[in-house]
Scaffold this active site. Structure first.
Site, PDB file in Angstrom:
ATOM      1  N   ARG A   1       0.814  -1.217   0.000  1.00  0.00           N
ATOM      2  CA  ARG A   1       0.000   0.000   0.000  1.00  0.00           C
ATOM      3  C   ARG A   1       0.849   1.269   0.000  1.00  0.00           C
ATOM      4  O   ARG A   1       0.296   2.369  -0.032  1.00  0.00           O
ATOM      5  CB  ARG A   1      -0.952  -0.011   1.203  1.00  0.00           C
ATOM      6  CG  ARG A   1      -0.260   0.029   2.542  1.00  0.00           C
ATOM      7  CD  ARG A   1      -1.123  -0.444   3.701  1.00  0.00           C
ATOM      8  NE  ARG A   1      -2.405   0.204   3.843  1.00  0.00           N
ATOM      9  CZ  ARG A   1      -3.285  -0.109   4.814  1.00  0.00           C
ATOM     10  NH1 ARG A   1      -2.996  -1.060   5.684  1.00  0.00           N
ATOM     11  NH2 ARG A   1      -4.433   0.515   4.892  1.00  0.00           N
TER      12      ARG A   1
ATOM     13  N   ASN B   1      -6.645   0.734  16.842  1.00  0.00           N
ATOM     14  CA  ASN B   1      -6.303  -0.177  15.741  1.00  0.00           C
ATOM     15  C   ASN B   1      -4.846  -0.037  15.289  1.00  0.00           C
ATOM     16  O   ASN B   1      -4.572   0.194  14.104  1.00  0.00           O
ATOM     17  CB  ASN B   1      -7.248   0.090  14.562  1.00  0.00           C
ATOM     18  CG  ASN B   1      -7.882  -1.174  14.022  1.00  0.00           C
ATOM     19  OD1 ASN B   1      -7.318  -2.263  14.151  1.00  0.00           O
ATOM     20  ND2 ASN B   1      -9.050  -1.042  13.419  1.00  0.00           N
TER      21      ASN B   1
ATOM     22  N   ASP C   1     -13.331  -5.033  14.119  1.00  0.00           N
ATOM     23  CA  ASP C   1     -14.196  -4.156  13.322  1.00  0.00           C
ATOM     24  C   ASP C   1     -15.657  -4.558  13.479  1.00  0.00           C
ATOM     25  O   ASP C   1     -16.546  -3.702  13.539  1.00  0.00           O
ATOM     26  CB  ASP C   1     -13.802  -4.225  11.849  1.00  0.00           C
ATOM     27  CG  ASP C   1     -12.351  -3.848  11.619  1.00  0.00           C
ATOM     28  OD1 ASP C   1     -11.816  -3.022  12.377  1.00  0.00           O
ATOM     29  OD2 ASP C   1     -11.737  -4.414  10.691  1.00  0.00           O
TER      30      ASP C   1
END
Length: 317
Positions: A106, A166, A258
């Site tokens: 990414r 997170n 999540d």
């Protein structure tokens, strides 16, 4: 257009999954991934209006991301298509029955180039809640600035902010995360963290009660501490409540946090009390870990009671 109940902001990726070691080759299956989009899907499946804002590449992977979100009822009107950067990828390999290993591709992605201008229109449209995670500000300087701006703008407009810490150790160090997330938490109404993440929104070395007290002082209303198989602990201004995890056969823990968040926010939208919100959060977490995939096994509203009093191997006829 009606404002969504939930607006999420972040990077959605394409996840390529392998049932065995990647180095050995073998087939890969293609999935939508991303913490914020996982939460949006979970909330949408329970009948709430959800929207996701971010960037994807002007490529086939970006089109796949948008198609998957639309198919799940998540609005993507505020998504930017980047002609110069690709949609982010992640590879998951089931290395053993109990261990899944993740590799990110990414760096330089469209999602990592998120900036404030990408979020102005979605925030202006309004929402009942803005959901952010500590993943997005780890992606780049512009993404960090955009996340901070979104939190500040939402709080200034009276939109509650939910922040899930997170932490992703492969994206940034704990020191860098703490520097960005501690001030970000000051805009939140709800802060969610596992026990080893709490110090990223407070003083290093401080115990749970000390961090929670400091977050309350800064304006946070609820602190949810995820305890894995032991359930979760909720700190509210009127006390502490614990909920246990539902007993299910775990097959894939990716996305469980999540799902927990989606369940909690769904309960908040439905006006449930704290105990009810925690029960729904635990229920979605159980669906997530007992189904393969990040979000594919999450329930529709009519299925919320499926796990009530169930036994292993149950068949509904």
């Amino acid at each position: 257009m009606t404002a969504p109940d939930l607006l999420t902001v972040g990077e959605a990726l394409v996840s390529l999954r392998s049932a065995g070691p990647l180095a050995a080759g073998g087939p890969l299956t293609m999935h939508l991934a991303g913490a914020e989009s996982n939460v949006a899907v979970g909330v949408a499946r329970l009948g709430h209006r959800a929207a996701w804002a971010g960037r994807v590449g002007a490529d086939e992977f970006g089109e796949y991301v948008l198609r998957q979100l639309r198919a799940e009822g998540v609005a993507v009107d505020g998504v930017s298509r980047d002609p110069d950067r690709p949609t982010g990828l992640m590879f998951l390999e089931r290395r053993t029955a109990d261990l899944t290993r993740v590799q990110y591709h990414r760096a330089g992605s469209a999602g990592s180039a998120l900036d404030v201008e990408d979020l102005r229109a979605p925030l202006t449209a309004g929402a009942r809640m803005l959901h952010l995670t500590g993943i997005t500000p780890a992606l780049s300087d512009t993404a960090r600035a955009a996340t901070r701006w979104a939190a500040e703008a939402a709080a200034g407009a009276g939109i509650p902010v939910c922040l899930d810490v997170n932490h992703r150790a492969r994206l940034w160090s704990r020191a860098a995360a703490r520097e960005a997330l501690t001030p970000l938490a000051g805009y939140a109404s709800i802060v969610i963290a596992s026990t080893d993440e709490l110090d990223l929104v407070g003083d290093p070395g401080a115990d749970e009660s000390t961090v929670v007290a400091e977050l309350f002082r800064r304006g946070v209303d609820t602190v949810l501490v995820k305890l894995g198989a032991d359930g979760a602990r909720a700190h509210a201004r009127d006390g502490v409540r614990h909920t246990g995890a539902l007993t299910v056969t775990a097959v894939d823990t990716v996305g469980a946090g999540d799902a927990f968040t989606a369940g909690y926010l769904s309960g908040w939208f439905d006006g449930l009390d704290l105990a009810g919100r925690l029960r729904r959060a635990a229920t979605l977490g159980a669906f997530a870990v007992s189904s393969p995939g990040d979000w594919e096994g999450l329930p529709r509203r009519a299925e919320l009671s499926l796990l009530d009093g169930h036994e292993a191997g149950s068949v509904i006829r």
